[in-house]
Design an enzyme around this catalytic site. Structure first.
Site, PDB file in Angstrom:
ATOM      1  N   GLY A   1     -18.271 -24.835 -20.082  1.00  0.00           N
ATOM      2  CA  GLY A   1     -17.971 -23.411 -19.949  1.00  0.00           C
ATOM      3  C   GLY A   1     -17.600 -22.769 -21.276  1.00  0.00           C
ATOM      4  N   CYS A   2     -16.841 -23.482 -22.072  1.00  0.00           N
ATOM      5  CA  CYS A   2     -16.405 -22.951 -23.368  1.00  0.00           C
ATOM      6  C   CYS A   2     -17.580 -22.811 -24.331  1.00  0.00           C
ATOM      7  CB  CYS A   2     -15.314 -23.840 -23.967  1.00  0.00           C
ATOM      8  SG  CYS A   2     -13.839 -23.919 -22.930  1.00  0.00           S
ATOM      9  N   THR A   3     -18.499 -23.748 -24.271  1.00  0.00           N
ATOM     10  CA  THR A   3     -19.693 -23.678 -25.112  1.00  0.00           C
ATOM     11  C   THR A   3     -20.538 -22.474 -24.722  1.00  0.00           C
ATOM     12  OG1 THR A   3     -19.679 -26.070 -25.433  1.00  0.00           O
ATOM     13  CG2 THR A   3     -21.762 -24.926 -25.867  1.00  0.00           C
TER      14      THR A   3
ATOM     15  N   ASN B   1     -18.790 -19.201 -25.883  1.00  0.00           N
ATOM     16  CA  ASN B   1     -18.916 -19.002 -27.327  1.00  0.00           C
ATOM     17  C   ASN B   1     -20.349 -18.652 -27.718  1.00  0.00           C
ATOM     18  OD1 ASN B   1     -16.477 -19.577 -29.255  1.00  0.00           O
ATOM     19  ND2 ASN B   1     -16.183 -20.891 -27.472  1.00  0.00           N
TER      20      ASN B   1
END
Length: 157
Positions: A47-49, A52
């Site tokens: 999710g963070c990838t 970003n």
């Protein structure tokens, strides 16, 4: 004890944090530009990838709107640099290793996943207006379509 998130109309808590591969960033020094401040749990997780990459893909649009985009997690400056390089990210990544900024924005707290309870960062985004006040808050962000939604609000400032 976790603090509550600042609300729209309140002054954004000021901070200075180190960025990956560069000088420290001080929030108040960015005025009068609007600032998109997004907190995410951890570098190189799915999710963070995606989050970003989405902000990176729209970087030119945020730049055109005069906004600065800052991503914050507790990961180290070195880990941010590897994350940036691996995924060709262009947003500024700030390291809040001590968690003080996460605390001041109310994003550090108890989380539950797979039946386990642990402390972590809640994915949240704050739009800080040219006056240094919080213009809008997105608590508990769902990644899909989030960058587009934030850009629309930035353009409306």
């Amino acid at each position: 004890m976790t603090q509550t998130m600042p609300e729209a109309g309140q002054p954004a808590p000021d901070f200075t944090l180190p960025q990956d591969g560069g000088d420290p960033v001080t929030l108040s020094a960015l005025r009068p530009k609007p600032v998109v401040l997004f907190f995410y749990p951890k570098d190189d997780t799915p999710g963070c990838t995606i989050e970003n990459k989405d902000f990176t893909a729209m970087r030119a649009d945020f730049d055109a709107a005069g906004a600065v985009v800052l991503g914050v997690s507790k990961d180290s400056v070195d880990k941010h640099a590897k994350f940036r390089g691996k995924h060709d990210l262009s947003v500024i990544l700030l390291s809040d290793a001590e968690g003080d900024v996460c605390e001041s924005y109310g994003v550090w707290g108890e989380k539950k996943m797979y039946g386990k309870t642990f402390m972590g960062i809640t994915r949240a985004t704050f739009l800080i207006g040219p006056d240094g006040k919080v213009a809008q808050v997105w608590p508990k962000v769902k990644v899909e379509g989030h960058a587009e939604e934030v850009l629309a609000v930035v353009k409306a400032l």
